[in-house]
Scaffold this motif. Sequence first.
Motif, PDB file in Angstrom:
ATOM      1  N   HIS C  29     -20.718  44.547 -31.296  1.00 22.60           N
ATOM      2  CA  HIS C  29     -20.328  45.280 -30.100  1.00 22.60           C
ATOM      3  C   HIS C  29     -21.327  46.352 -29.673  1.00 22.60           C
ATOM      4  CE1 HIS C  29     -15.801  44.055 -29.963  1.00 22.60           C
ATOM      5  NE2 HIS C  29     -16.602  43.020 -30.033  1.00 22.60           N
ATOM      6  N   THR C  30     -22.565  45.944 -29.421  1.00 23.95           N
ATOM      7  CA  THR C  30     -23.520  46.889 -28.850  1.00 23.95           C
ATOM      8  C   THR C  30     -23.165  47.063 -27.364  1.00 23.95           C
ATOM      9  OG1 THR C  30     -25.079  45.213 -28.065  1.00 23.95           O
ATOM     10  CG2 THR C  30     -25.338  45.960 -30.342  1.00 23.95           C
ATOM     11  N   PRO C  31     -23.503  48.216 -26.804  1.00 19.44           N
ATOM     12  CA  PRO C  31     -23.244  48.406 -25.367  1.00 19.44           C
ATOM     13  C   PRO C  31     -23.841  47.294 -24.511  1.00 19.44           C
ATOM     14  CG  PRO C  31     -23.714  50.512 -26.387  1.00 19.44           C
ATOM     15  CD  PRO C  31     -23.958  49.466 -27.456  1.00 19.44           C
ATOM     16  N   LYS C  32     -25.064  46.869 -24.788  1.00 24.25           N
ATOM     17  CA  LYS C  32     -25.682  45.833 -23.959  1.00 24.25           C
ATOM     18  C   LYS C  32     -24.932  44.506 -24.067  1.00 24.25           C
ATOM     19  CE  LYS C  32     -30.191  43.730 -22.821  1.00 24.25           C
ATOM     20  NZ  LYS C  32     -31.657  43.822 -23.060  1.00 24.25           N
ATOM     21  N   LEU C  34     -21.836  44.057 -24.942  1.00 24.69           N
ATOM     22  CA  LEU C  34     -20.511  44.190 -24.329  1.00 24.69           C
ATOM     23  C   LEU C  34     -20.622  44.117 -22.809  1.00 24.69           C
ATOM     24  CD1 LEU C  34     -19.005  46.869 -26.719  1.00 24.69           C
ATOM     25  CD2 LEU C  34     -18.082  44.570 -26.334  1.00 24.69           C
ATOM     26  N   LEU C  77     -12.486  47.857 -22.599  1.00 27.18           N
ATOM     27  CA  LEU C  77     -11.956  48.852 -23.535  1.00 27.18           C
ATOM     28  C   LEU C  77     -12.820  48.926 -24.796  1.00 27.18           C
ATOM     29  CD1 LEU C  77      -8.128  48.227 -23.009  1.00 27.18           C
ATOM     30  CD2 LEU C  77      -9.513  50.126 -22.121  1.00 27.18           C
ATOM     31  N   LEU C  79     -16.036  48.393 -24.803  1.00 25.68           N
ATOM     32  CA  LEU C  79     -17.248  49.118 -24.402  1.00 25.68           C
ATOM     33  C   LEU C  79     -16.990  50.627 -24.403  1.00 25.68           C
ATOM     34  CD1 LEU C  79     -20.134  49.363 -23.317  1.00 25.68           C
ATOM     35  CD2 LEU C  79     -19.222  48.968 -21.010  1.00 25.68           C
ATOM     36  N   ALA C  80     -15.870  51.033 -23.815  1.00 21.72           N
ATOM     37  CA  ALA C  80     -15.554  52.466 -23.803  1.00 21.72           C
ATOM     38  C   ALA C  80     -15.516  53.001 -25.235  1.00 21.72           C
ATOM     39  CB  ALA C  80     -14.234  52.703 -23.092  1.00 21.72           C
ATOM     40  N   ILE C  83     -19.006  53.378 -26.819  1.00 25.79           N
ATOM     41  CA  ILE C  83     -19.823  54.497 -26.340  1.00 25.79           C
ATOM     42  C   ILE C  83     -19.071  55.828 -26.435  1.00 25.79           C
ATOM     43  CG2 ILE C  83     -21.168  52.964 -24.820  1.00 25.79           C
ATOM     44  CD1 ILE C  83     -19.658  54.070 -22.415  1.00 25.79           C
ATOM     45  N   GLU C  85     -16.193  56.897 -25.118  1.00 21.10           N
ATOM     46  CA  GLU C  85     -15.617  57.462 -23.899  1.00 21.10           C
ATOM     47  C   GLU C  85     -14.131  57.125 -23.798  1.00 21.10           C
ATOM     48  OE1 GLU C  85     -17.112  59.285 -21.560  1.00 21.10           O
ATOM     49  OE2 GLU C  85     -19.232  59.041 -22.073  1.00 21.10           O
ATOM     50  N   ASP C  86     -13.398  58.006 -23.106  1.00 23.51           N
ATOM     51  CA  ASP C  86     -11.982  57.775 -22.832  1.00 23.51           C
ATOM     52  C   ASP C  86     -11.883  56.992 -21.522  1.00 23.51           C
ATOM     53  OD1 ASP C  86      -9.398  57.964 -21.870  1.00 23.51           O
ATOM     54  OD2 ASP C  86      -9.136  60.050 -22.457  1.00 23.51           O
ATOM     55  N   PRO C  87     -11.431  55.745 -21.573  1.00 22.95           N
ATOM     56  CA  PRO C  87     -11.416  54.939 -20.347  1.00 22.95           C
ATOM     57  C   PRO C  87     -10.596  55.571 -19.220  1.00 22.95           C
ATOM     58  CG  PRO C  87     -10.221  53.838 -22.128  1.00 22.95           C
ATOM     59  CD  PRO C  87     -10.925  54.992 -22.740  1.00 22.95           C
TER      60      PRO C  87
END
Lengths: 117, 117, 117, 117
Positions: C29-32, C34, C77, C79-80, C83, C85-87
Amino acid sequence: MSPEARTTLDDQVAALRAFRDERDWSRFHTPKDLACAISVEAAELLDAFRWSGPDTGVAGREDKVREEFADVMIYCLYLADAIGEDPAALIADKLALNEGRYPADKSRGSAAKYTEL
Amino acid sequence: MSPEARTTLDDQVAALRAFRDERDWSRFHTPKDLACAISVEAAELLDAFRWSGPDTGVAGREDKVREEFADVMIYCLYLADAIGEDPAALIADKLALNEGRYPADKSRGSAAKYTEL
Amino acid sequence: MSPEARTTLDDQVAALRAFRDERDWSRFHTPKDLACAISVEAAELLDAFRWSGPDTGVAGREDKVREEFADVMIYCLYLADAIGEDPAALIADKLALNEGRYPADKSRGSAAKYTEL
Amino acid sequence: MSPEARTTLDDQVAALRAFRDERDWSRFHTPKDLACAISVEAAELLDAFRWSGPDTGVAGREDKVREEFADVMIYCLYLADAIGEDPAALIADKLALNEGRYPADKSRGSAAKYTEL
């Protein structure tokens, strides 16, 4: 030079048209639905690289890449046909536009968009 | 026949290569990032049709469609070049595969996928 | 009010995390990747509407739309989470930004982008 | 716990509905066009990672990722609203389906699709 290398885009479009018309598929080929189809096939191409992490190469996924690449190209050529445009001319026009937007000396080695050069 | 119509894909790839290499951009052109670029450009093409509702035509959005179409094609040709494939051969191979998957008599006038024919 | 309606995004993210971690999938689950997965699933959702022409409705394709919708949301979700972050906060922030970009009196009934209002 | 963390999806959907209805935008929100919009926004999210090569992280592109992430989520929530579905229920249903498709012991540490396990 392989026989394919001498094939013009026009020859390929003629073969694609024959395939389409034998199946009476032009009824489905609206510009909007062809644009949808191009996005869907582009995503299937991208899917070949899902979860590949830092591996950005094609090794191990050649077959899927070849096949999905062709699907994107085929729907692109159908779109050009549906809107009455010459695909080679559109590519040449865009390349000329990019020559102006991305002067070689300013954009060398940079991935910046032309609006940020 | 227009001059563009006689242009082979090889001629266009040669022009695209020159453009790329003058800018030293092949460093960015990994297969994975080119697949990403094709998806992004395909979505920009699709964006021309956003909120068009039941209007599936190109009227009123010709310029954006022409330009984004060219971007998809250009990145496709860069991808074929990056993986050492002849784009015309890949299209011809896929068309031959589809001839087998979609017999004209079974698929005429139908949008069904070959797995559902 | 249904039980689901009272579920917070946090509850759902907790269930998704448990599912992911039981399978040791956070390594993928890397940002890229995802972001790639979100694009692929969005295209599968779009595929439900391929060749639908002027029919812009959901009738006859509910099951595929439901399932692909969920896949897009699930990868969003993840991805959030990846990284940090709160979606819900990101959605609220963007809605506040859009309130400023699209004043109701200027944008009523118009599909124009805020840069063109 | 932040206030956002306690926000339910229903609260967010209510805020999105108010924003949409003040602008009379539900007329544009057909399922097909919302599916197009989700694909376009997903590609804008992906664009944040274009030309990033083996760098799969979010560092340096946080702002664009946050904003495009929110756009994908917002259009997803509008789609669920347009088709009369509870987004939380659809996510829960898909997670239950995936629990069956991907037994933890068979899929641990593997990116294989369930059809290939």
